[in-house]
Design an enzyme around this catalytic site. Structure first.
Site, PDB file in Angstrom:
ATOM      1  N   CYS A 247      -1.138 -11.822   9.452  1.00 44.98           N
ATOM      2  CA  CYS A 247      -2.502 -11.581   8.964  1.00 44.98           C
ATOM      3  C   CYS A 247      -2.644 -11.892   7.469  1.00 44.98           C
ATOM      4  O   CYS A 247      -3.690 -12.376   7.031  1.00 44.98           O
ATOM      5  CB  CYS A 247      -2.918 -10.147   9.234  1.00 44.98           C
ATOM      6  SG  CYS A 247      -2.961  -9.766  10.988  1.00 44.98           S
TER       7      CYS A 247
ATOM      8  N   CYS B 155      -3.657 -15.381   7.021  1.00 43.81           N
ATOM      9  CA  CYS B 155      -4.700 -15.864   7.925  1.00 43.81           C
ATOM     10  C   CYS B 155      -5.948 -16.325   7.162  1.00 43.81           C
ATOM     11  O   CYS B 155      -6.480 -15.579   6.332  1.00 43.81           O
ATOM     12  CB  CYS B 155      -5.074 -14.741   8.889  1.00 43.81           C
ATOM     13  SG  CYS B 155      -6.394 -15.214  10.000  1.00 43.81           S
TER      14      CYS B 155
ATOM     15  N   GLU C 207      -3.453 -32.201  27.246  1.00 40.30           N
ATOM     16  CA  GLU C 207      -3.973 -30.882  27.614  1.00 40.30           C
ATOM     17  C   GLU C 207      -3.382 -30.396  28.934  1.00 40.30           C
ATOM     18  O   GLU C 207      -3.066 -29.217  29.086  1.00 40.30           O
ATOM     19  CB  GLU C 207      -5.508 -30.910  27.718  1.00 40.30           C
ATOM     20  CG  GLU C 207      -6.208 -31.054  26.379  1.00 40.30           C
ATOM     21  CD  GLU C 207      -5.908 -29.908  25.423  1.00 40.30           C
ATOM     22  OE1 GLU C 207      -5.510 -28.822  25.875  1.00 40.30           O
ATOM     23  OE2 GLU C 207      -6.045 -30.117  24.202  1.00 40.30           O
TER      24      GLU C 207
ATOM     25  N   CYS D 224      -1.966 -16.267  14.355  1.00 42.70           N
ATOM     26  CA  CYS D 224      -2.429 -15.091  15.107  1.00 42.70           C
ATOM     27  C   CYS D 224      -1.637 -15.028  16.420  1.00 42.70           C
ATOM     28  O   CYS D 224      -2.189 -15.086  17.511  1.00 42.70           O
ATOM     29  CB  CYS D 224      -3.934 -15.201  15.370  1.00 42.70           C
ATOM     30  SG  CYS D 224      -4.662 -13.663  15.934  1.00 42.70           S
TER      31      CYS D 224
ATOM     32  N   CYS E 262     -12.216 -10.700  10.252  1.00 47.71           N
ATOM     33  CA  CYS E 262     -11.486 -10.114  11.381  1.00 47.71           C
ATOM     34  C   CYS E 262     -11.643  -8.598  11.416  1.00 47.71           C
ATOM     35  O   CYS E 262     -11.156  -7.880  10.551  1.00 47.71           O
ATOM     36  CB  CYS E 262     -10.006 -10.492  11.283  1.00 47.71           C
ATOM     37  SG  CYS E 262      -9.042  -9.815  12.648  1.00 47.71           S
TER      38      CYS E 262
HETATM   39 FE1  SF4 Z   1      -5.353 -12.703  13.865  1.00 50.76          FE
HETATM   40 FE2  SF4 Z   1      -7.137 -11.244  12.549  1.00 50.76          FE
HETATM   41 FE3  SF4 Z   1      -4.615 -11.178  11.806  1.00 50.76          FE
HETATM   42 FE4  SF4 Z   1      -6.086 -13.368  11.429  1.00 50.76          FE
HETATM   43  S1  SF4 Z   1      -6.366 -11.383  10.478  1.00 50.76           S
HETATM   44  S2  SF4 Z   1      -3.991 -13.282  12.190  1.00 50.76           S
HETATM   45  S3  SF4 Z   1      -7.387 -13.345  13.227  1.00 50.76           S
HETATM   46  S4  SF4 Z   1      -5.432 -10.483  13.730  1.00 50.76           S
END
Ligand code: SF4
Length: 445
Positions: A221, A224, A58, A214, A230
């Site tokens: 997206c 995602c 970390e 993201c 989101c």
């Molecule tokens: Fe990021 Fe939302 Fe796109 Fe997912 S849907 S990659 S959380 S902006």
């Protein structure tokens, strides 16, 4: 007391929280990167060694890319596999291994903290985020949460740069993400979201999502795993923010988490409307004269004088060519004279300003400083005896230079010097350098 944040910026529906956790963890199990510290944290039976392994990773990962860290991490753990081993290392050894990672004080503080654990805590790492932060120097809220959740299974959230981005997008938080109101809200949200049975995996999954899906500029997206939760994504698809039943909509007026009225949603940016940051202060400009003092050593191989920096402040304890901070807008002649005086203290004899050969300028950007090194060289003939030392100094061969605890900026300075020498030995290219020119081949970071 300040009013609670409007509900549309929070995760107040337990069913949604549960679904988000499940989706994110399932994605993490499928897609997570194999990283050496993850393997160690998952298989090491000794809790203190687990904590130590996560702690080292970390600290190294702060401000540095994963790809760069892997090699440093493996070498570090090979050399100091336990806290006890690290507590016995010298600062010189730590700086040597850390060289090139940047933020040298972090390596130093890691070692100081290891000494504290061994000498004051009977070699046992604190087991909770609160104690880690309270008892270990250099361990802040984020690092404490990461160690406690990943190594000891404490259900506590973490907020780093990746998490800030993901959460701000998930909940359309467009106020300055470095403001106390937003930071507090994000920590609360991370603590609500963290999975109670797999907190370490959940936190790593959230960070992994920010690092690989993201991402800041072109988030994926479509791939995602949490897009259905989101709000930024929904807003991009459908235009206006979704209405939350029974809750006053915000986004207009004085909501502390919405984008300011002066910088509303920009549809050309889509989800990258979030997060937003206040404009950064430009880095401070500094000029430093530095001189590559060179003598012929064994078999006429070149050797260079390096000197150690003070043990506190920027690049503490690292080695460098003799260097002198300069006032801005100093005339060249005056610069040379000041550098010559400075070198005289090292060499114990007068140095002619005219004898200094100008190599070029090397730019190095530290996080808050735009540093220009004005590079000179001075070849020395015959026996060179150093004058009364101002601080530790030594002559090193090129290989020894690279193995020493020297900063990346000094490596660029040596590279510029070597480039100049090659040019001079090639008659077609040999040329005198102009002031203000960036030293070729030195590059800037
Ligand atoms: Fe990021 Fe939302 Fe796109 Fe997912 S849907 S990659 S959380 S902006």
């Amino acid at each position: 007391a300040p009013a609670p944040p409007p509900a549309r910026h929070l995760f107040s529906d337990p069913a949604e929280v549960e679904a988000l956790r499940g989706n994110l963890l399932a994605w993490y199990d499928r897609c997570k990167r194999d990283l050496p510290w993850r393997a160690l944290a998952a298989t090491e039976p000794d809790a203190d060694r687990r904590g130590y392994a996560v702690w080292v990773s970390e600290i190294m990962l702060q401000q540095t890319q994963v790809a760069t860290v892997i090699d440093y991490y493996n070498r570090w753990m090979q050399k100091w596999p336990t806290l006890q081993a690290l507590s016995q290392a010298s600062l010189e050894e730590v700086n040597e291994l850390w060289a090139g990672l940047g933020y040298y004080s972090r390596g130093k503080r890691l070692q100081e903290a290891a000494r504290k654990v061994v000498s004051e805590l009977a070699g046992q790492m604190p087991r909770t985020a609160e104690d880690l932060q309270k008892l270990l120097p250099g361990v802040g809220r984020y690092t404490a949460g990461a160690i406690a959740s990943i190594s000891y299974g404490q259900a506590t959230g973490v907020v780093d740069g990746n998490v800030v981005r993901v959460l701000c997008r998930l909940r359309c938080i467009g106020a300055d993400s470095s403001s106390p109101a937003v930071i507090d809200c994000l920590w609360d949200m991370a603590n609500v979201l963290v999975d109670r049975s797999r907190p370490g995996d959940f936190n790593q999954a959230l960070m992994e999502l920010g690092a690989t899906v993201c991402v800041p500029k072109a988030p994926l997206c479509g791939e995602c795993p949490v897009k259905q939760h989101c709000q930024a994504w929904r807003r991009k698809l459908f235009g206006n923010p979704p209405k939350v039943p029974d809750v006053e909509d915000c986004g207009f007026g004085d909501c502390p988490l919405c984008p300011p009225a002066t910088e509303p949603w920009d549809s050309s940016l889509g989800v990258t409307n979030f997060p937003r940051k206040a404009a950064k202060k430009p880095p401070r400009a500094m000029r430093t004269a530095t001189c590559v003092l060179e003598r012929r050593g064994c078999h006429r191989a070149p050797e260079y004088l390096i000197v150690q920096r003070p043990s506190s402040g920027l690049l503490a304890g690292l080695w460098e060519f003799p260097s002198l901070p300069l006032a801005q807008d100093l005339q060249e002649e005056r610069e040379r004279e000041e550098l010559a005086d400075h070198l005289q203290a090292w060499l114990g004899r007068p140095v002619a300003a005219k004898g200094l050969r100008f190599i070029g300028e090397v730019i190095h950007i530290f996080s808050h400083i735009h540093q220009t090194y004005v590079v000179y060289s001075l070849p020395l003939d015959g026996d060179v005896t150093l004058g009364p030392a101002l601080s530790p100094s030594r002559w090193v061969t090129e290989d020894e230079f690279h193995a020493s605890a020297v900063s990346t900026a000094m490596k660029k300075v040596l590279k510029a010097h070597e480039k100049q020498r090659r040019e001079e030995s090639s008659p077609a290219k040999g040329s005198k350098r102009k002031r203000g020119a960036k030293a070729q081949g030195a590059g800037s970071t």
